[in-house]
Structures are given as structure tokens and as C-alpha cells.
Design a protein around this motif. Sequence first.
Motif, PDB file in Angstrom:
ATOM      1  N   ALA A  74       0.839  -1.206   0.000  1.00  0.00           N
ATOM      2  CA  ALA A  74       0.000   0.000   0.000  1.00  0.00           C
ATOM      3  C   ALA A  74       0.873   1.256   0.000  1.00  0.00           C
ATOM      4  O   ALA A  74       0.606   2.216  -0.720  1.00  0.00           O
ATOM      5  CB  ALA A  74      -0.925  -0.005   1.222  1.00  0.00           C
ATOM      6  N   TYR A  75       1.937   1.229   0.794  1.00  0.00           N
ATOM      7  CA  TYR A  75       2.836   2.389   0.826  1.00  0.00           C
ATOM      8  C   TYR A  75       3.500   2.575  -0.536  1.00  0.00           C
ATOM      9  O   TYR A  75       3.549   3.687  -1.074  1.00  0.00           O
ATOM     10  CB  TYR A  75       3.901   2.220   1.912  1.00  0.00           C
ATOM     11  CG  TYR A  75       4.838   3.408   1.953  1.00  0.00           C
ATOM     12  CD1 TYR A  75       4.546   4.517   2.738  1.00  0.00           C
ATOM     13  CD2 TYR A  75       5.991   3.428   1.163  1.00  0.00           C
ATOM     14  CE1 TYR A  75       5.377   5.634   2.739  1.00  0.00           C
ATOM     15  CE2 TYR A  75       6.831   4.538   1.152  1.00  0.00           C
ATOM     16  CZ  TYR A  75       6.520   5.627   1.945  1.00  0.00           C
ATOM     17  OH  TYR A  75       7.342   6.725   1.935  1.00  0.00           O
ATOM     18  N   ALA A  76       4.005   1.476  -1.084  1.00  0.00           N
ATOM     19  CA  ALA A  76       4.710   1.569  -2.375  1.00  0.00           C
ATOM     20  C   ALA A  76       3.800   2.159  -3.448  1.00  0.00           C
ATOM     21  O   ALA A  76       4.203   3.045  -4.206  1.00  0.00           O
ATOM     22  CB  ALA A  76       5.214   0.183  -2.791  1.00  0.00           C
ATOM     23  N   LYS A  77       2.571   1.702  -3.492  1.00  0.00           N
ATOM     24  CA  LYS A  77       1.628   2.206  -4.507  1.00  0.00           C
ATOM     25  C   LYS A  77       1.287   3.666  -4.250  1.00  0.00           C
ATOM     26  O   LYS A  77       1.141   4.468  -5.169  1.00  0.00           O
ATOM     27  CB  LYS A  77       0.350   1.351  -4.525  1.00  0.00           C
ATOM     28  CG  LYS A  77       0.582  -0.093  -4.913  1.00  0.00           C
ATOM     29  CD  LYS A  77       1.035  -0.230  -6.368  1.00  0.00           C
ATOM     30  CE  LYS A  77       1.245  -1.674  -6.775  1.00  0.00           C
ATOM     31  NZ  LYS A  77       1.885  -1.828  -8.082  1.00  0.00           N
ATOM     32  N   TRP A  78       1.169   4.018  -2.980  1.00  0.00           N
ATOM     33  CA  TRP A  78       0.805   5.387  -2.593  1.00  0.00           C
ATOM     34  C   TRP A  78       1.854   6.398  -3.072  1.00  0.00           C
ATOM     35  O   TRP A  78       1.526   7.506  -3.471  1.00  0.00           O
ATOM     36  CB  TRP A  78       0.645   5.445  -1.060  1.00  0.00           C
ATOM     37  CG  TRP A  78       0.316   6.783  -0.514  1.00  0.00           C
ATOM     38  CD1 TRP A  78      -0.787   7.548  -0.793  1.00  0.00           C
ATOM     39  CD2 TRP A  78       1.095   7.542   0.429  1.00  0.00           C
ATOM     40  NE1 TRP A  78      -0.742   8.715  -0.082  1.00  0.00           N
ATOM     41  CE2 TRP A  78       0.387   8.740   0.671  1.00  0.00           C
ATOM     42  CE3 TRP A  78       2.298   7.304   1.089  1.00  0.00           C
ATOM     43  CZ2 TRP A  78       0.874   9.713   1.551  1.00  0.00           C
ATOM     44  CZ3 TRP A  78       2.772   8.262   1.957  1.00  0.00           C
ATOM     45  CH2 TRP A  78       2.071   9.450   2.184  1.00  0.00           C
ATOM     46  N   VAL A  79       3.118   5.979  -3.048  1.00  0.00           N
ATOM     47  CA  VAL A  79       4.178   6.889  -3.516  1.00  0.00           C
ATOM     48  C   VAL A  79       4.495   6.664  -5.000  1.00  0.00           C
ATOM     49  O   VAL A  79       5.498   7.166  -5.508  1.00  0.00           O
ATOM     50  CB  VAL A  79       5.469   6.788  -2.673  1.00  0.00           C
ATOM     51  CG1 VAL A  79       5.230   7.302  -1.267  1.00  0.00           C
ATOM     52  CG2 VAL A  79       6.014   5.364  -2.640  1.00  0.00           C
ATOM     53  N   GLY A  80       3.646   5.911  -5.697  1.00  0.00           N
ATOM     54  CA  GLY A  80       3.836   5.708  -7.137  1.00  0.00           C
ATOM     55  C   GLY A  80       4.966   4.753  -7.465  1.00  0.00           C
ATOM     56  O   GLY A  80       5.529   4.797  -8.560  1.00  0.00           O
ATOM     57  N   LYS A  81       5.287   3.870  -6.540  1.00  0.00           N
ATOM     58  CA  LYS A  81       6.385   2.920  -6.767  1.00  0.00           C
ATOM     59  C   LYS A  81       5.847   1.493  -6.690  1.00  0.00           C
ATOM     60  O   LYS A  81       4.656   1.251  -6.853  1.00  0.00           O
ATOM     61  CB  LYS A  81       7.501   3.168  -5.747  1.00  0.00           C
ATOM     62  CG  LYS A  81       8.109   4.564  -5.881  1.00  0.00           C
ATOM     63  CD  LYS A  81       9.216   4.786  -4.873  1.00  0.00           C
ATOM     64  CE  LYS A  81       9.760   6.208  -4.997  1.00  0.00           C
ATOM     65  NZ  LYS A  81      10.800   6.491  -3.995  1.00  0.00           N
ATOM     66  N   ASP A  82       6.732   0.555  -6.440  1.00  0.00           N
ATOM     67  CA  ASP A  82       6.333  -0.849  -6.405  1.00  0.00           C
ATOM     68  C   ASP A  82       7.252  -1.582  -5.440  1.00  0.00           C
ATOM     69  O   ASP A  82       8.252  -1.024  -4.967  1.00  0.00           O
ATOM     70  CB  ASP A  82       6.462  -1.455  -7.816  1.00  0.00           C
ATOM     71  CG  ASP A  82       5.582  -2.683  -8.008  1.00  0.00           C
ATOM     72  OD1 ASP A  82       4.912  -3.115  -7.043  1.00  0.00           O
ATOM     73  OD2 ASP A  82       5.581  -3.219  -9.133  1.00  0.00           O
ATOM     74  N   LEU A  83       6.945  -2.849  -5.158  1.00  0.00           N
ATOM     75  CA  LEU A  83       7.868  -3.711  -4.423  1.00  0.00           C
ATOM     76  C   LEU A  83       8.638  -4.544  -5.439  1.00  0.00           C
ATOM     77  O   LEU A  83       8.102  -4.885  -6.494  1.00  0.00           O
ATOM     78  CB  LEU A  83       7.100  -4.630  -3.465  1.00  0.00           C
ATOM     79  CG  LEU A  83       6.305  -3.928  -2.362  1.00  0.00           C
ATOM     80  CD1 LEU A  83       5.534  -4.951  -1.542  1.00  0.00           C
ATOM     81  CD2 LEU A  83       7.225  -3.093  -1.463  1.00  0.00           C
ATOM     82  N   PRO A  84       9.900  -4.868  -5.140  1.00  0.00           N
ATOM     83  CA  PRO A  84      10.676  -5.670  -6.100  1.00  0.00           C
ATOM     84  C   PRO A  84      10.227  -7.124  -6.122  1.00  0.00           C
ATOM     85  O   PRO A  84       9.695  -7.626  -5.130  1.00  0.00           O
ATOM     86  CB  PRO A  84      12.101  -5.571  -5.545  1.00  0.00           C
ATOM     87  CG  PRO A  84      11.927  -5.365  -4.073  1.00  0.00           C
ATOM     88  CD  PRO A  84      10.664  -4.554  -3.919  1.00  0.00           C
ATOM     89  N   THR A  85      10.473  -7.795  -7.245  1.00  0.00           N
ATOM     90  CA  THR A  85      10.319  -9.252  -7.265  1.00  0.00           C
ATOM     91  C   THR A  85      11.537  -9.850  -6.559  1.00  0.00           C
ATOM     92  O   THR A  85      12.529  -9.158  -6.301  1.00  0.00           O
ATOM     93  CB  THR A  85      10.283  -9.790  -8.708  1.00  0.00           C
ATOM     94  OG1 THR A  85      11.556  -9.549  -9.305  1.00  0.00           O
ATOM     95  CG2 THR A  85       9.181  -9.132  -9.525  1.00  0.00           C
ATOM     96  N   GLU A  86      11.480 -11.147  -6.303  1.00  0.00           N
ATOM     97  CA  GLU A  86      12.627 -11.801  -5.658  1.00  0.00           C
ATOM     98  C   GLU A  86      13.878 -11.681  -6.530  1.00  0.00           C
ATOM     99  O   GLU A  86      14.970 -11.369  -6.043  1.00  0.00           O
ATOM    100  CB  GLU A  86      12.324 -13.281  -5.394  1.00  0.00           C
ATOM    101  CG  GLU A  86      13.532 -13.982  -4.784  1.00  0.00           C
ATOM    102  CD  GLU A  86      13.316 -15.455  -4.475  1.00  0.00           C
ATOM    103  OE1 GLU A  86      12.263 -15.998  -4.861  1.00  0.00           O
ATOM    104  OE2 GLU A  86      14.205 -16.042  -3.848  1.00  0.00           O
ATOM    105  N   ALA A  87      13.719 -11.912  -7.828  1.00  0.00           N
ATOM    106  CA  ALA A  87      14.881 -11.867  -8.719  1.00  0.00           C
ATOM    107  C   ALA A  87      15.461 -10.461  -8.801  1.00  0.00           C
ATOM    108  O   ALA A  87      16.676 -10.275  -8.796  1.00  0.00           O
ATOM    109  CB  ALA A  87      14.484 -12.372 -10.106  1.00  0.00           C
ATOM    110  N   GLU A  88      14.582  -9.459  -8.864  1.00  0.00           N
ATOM    111  CA  GLU A  88      15.073  -8.071  -8.896  1.00  0.00           C
ATOM    112  C   GLU A  88      15.839  -7.745  -7.622  1.00  0.00           C
ATOM    113  O   GLU A  88      16.914  -7.133  -7.653  1.00  0.00           O
ATOM    114  CB  GLU A  88      13.886  -7.107  -9.035  1.00  0.00           C
ATOM    115  CG  GLU A  88      13.235  -7.134 -10.395  1.00  0.00           C
ATOM    116  CD  GLU A  88      11.898  -6.424 -10.434  1.00  0.00           C
ATOM    117  OE1 GLU A  88      11.432  -6.132 -11.544  1.00  0.00           O
ATOM    118  OE2 GLU A  88      11.294  -6.165  -9.361  1.00  0.00           O
ATOM    119  N   ARG A  89      15.279  -8.189  -6.491  1.00  0.00           N
ATOM    120  CA  ARG A  89      15.883  -7.884  -5.192  1.00  0.00           C
ATOM    121  C   ARG A  89      17.242  -8.574  -5.049  1.00  0.00           C
ATOM    122  O   ARG A  89      18.192  -7.997  -4.535  1.00  0.00           O
ATOM    123  CB  ARG A  89      14.905  -8.321  -4.093  1.00  0.00           C
ATOM    124  CG  ARG A  89      15.385  -8.135  -2.663  1.00  0.00           C
ATOM    125  CD  ARG A  89      15.516  -6.687  -2.286  1.00  0.00           C
ATOM    126  NE  ARG A  89      15.967  -6.496  -0.905  1.00  0.00           N
ATOM    127  CZ  ARG A  89      17.127  -6.914  -0.411  1.00  0.00           C
ATOM    128  NH1 ARG A  89      17.993  -7.580  -1.153  1.00  0.00           N
ATOM    129  NH2 ARG A  89      17.441  -6.647   0.849  1.00  0.00           N
TER     130      ARG A  89
END
Length: 249
Positions: A74-89
Amino acid sequence: MPNPKDYPGALPKMIYAGSLVFSPSPPIEDLSDWSQWWSFMKGANWRRPYGPKSNIKGLDDHPVVHVSYADALAYAKWVGKDLPTEAEREFAARGGRDGEEFAWGNVLTPGGKHLANTWQGNFPNRNLCEDGYERTSPVTAFPPNGYGLYDMIGNVWEWTSDWWSSKHEADANKPCCVPQNPPGGPESASFDPCQPNIKIPRKVLKGGSHLCAPNYCRRYRPAARHAEPIDTSTNHVGFRCVMRMKEQF
Ligand SMILES: [Ca+2]
Ligand SMILES: [Ca+2]
């Protein structure tokens, strides 16, 4: 408030809003039962990380903790961002050093220098704090990795958007088996097989935390991963956001 229907078999007195706080009572010898060092504490939350009487004064530059997966997303979306996938992380955590055990090479403490906030000493009985921190640390307390990113290892675990799948587990130490984007496992395969009555799906956590110890989990490595139920928050799990290129959507 938690819905009792989601937690069959739970004692009614345990159905309250709370979060897991690390609070061991040494001596603890059998490391198979984590309830010896985690307490489900009423009133613990991101503003009260160690319980109702605690606060976040002086912790402005520490990672947020006690966030469930929904909180983080919810926070990530609120600031216009996203959470990383496992591979990205994992790719980001390696900082360009593929094939090495740690994010900075193959030695945990080169020249005796600590490069991440982990646990030194006999977990969970005695934290020697040789790296300077018993709990969380300010995000720039340790050097950044090869991509200029801080705390990709240690300090707090971080949520990723992947559903847990055990398929990588046996190969976790092999850099050739870094999971690829797009992520694999379905939600239905992420449940905990040890708790067949509880259908809380689990996401992948990456990075390890200040509680990762040589005698316990050694999860201060880019390859390490952990299955976390999406409703579970603790004082050693946080998150970081990613920004996506427009063409990815
Ligand atoms: Ca530490
Ligand atoms: Ca971290």
C-alpha cells in the motif's frame, strides 16, 4: 482485528492486533522452536516497535518495521512505486558481484570489518554487537554495495512480491540458480505444509536481518530467502520500494 476464521485452532485470547517482537529468555538451547524468542505483543506496531511503551524517537533514519505485506504494498503504490520481485531484489543485492557468497565478496568480515548489521555471538542467547548494533541501524551505517545500495544485506528483511516456492531452496547457494523474472510460484503453492489448516499465503523475504547469526540461519547472503506469511509483521521485517520504467507497464 484478526478474523478468527483465518486462524483455526487459535486460542481466542490470542486474537488481537499485535506484532512479533524479538524477546528471548536465555538460556535457549533447542533452536527448533522459534516461539522461544518471538512474542506476539499486543500494541506493537511501526510506531511502537518494542511494545506499547516504546516509540520511534531517534529512529527516523532506521528502516520501518512491523509492516505486513499489504502495508508495504500500500505504501509503495501510494508513492507511485512498487515492491521488487525476488529476482530483482537478489540482482540488486549482489551489486554486480555474481557468484560470491556475500554481497561484498567471499569473506564475511574482511579484515575484521563488519559490512552489514547482523548478529554476532550465540543466537538467540547473546548478541555480542561487534558490528555496533543490537537492533536496527541507520540505513547508512554500513557501506553501500557495488550498485550504491545500502542494507541490501542485514538490518531488516525486506518483502518481495513473489509468492514463496520451495523450488529454489536446494540450489540457494548456487549463483547459477538465481530465480529469473518473471516470478514463478502460484499463491496456492505458498502455504506452509507444516500447518495444513492455516491457509495464509507466504511471500519471499530477502536480505536477512540484524538477527541473522552464524550458528542459526546464516541468511546474510544474497541467495538467502525466507517464507513469510503475508499477515505477519515483526520487528526485523521491513521493505524497500522500486521504481519501474514506464515501458514495463
Ligand atoms: Ca548487529
Ligand atoms: Ca535489509
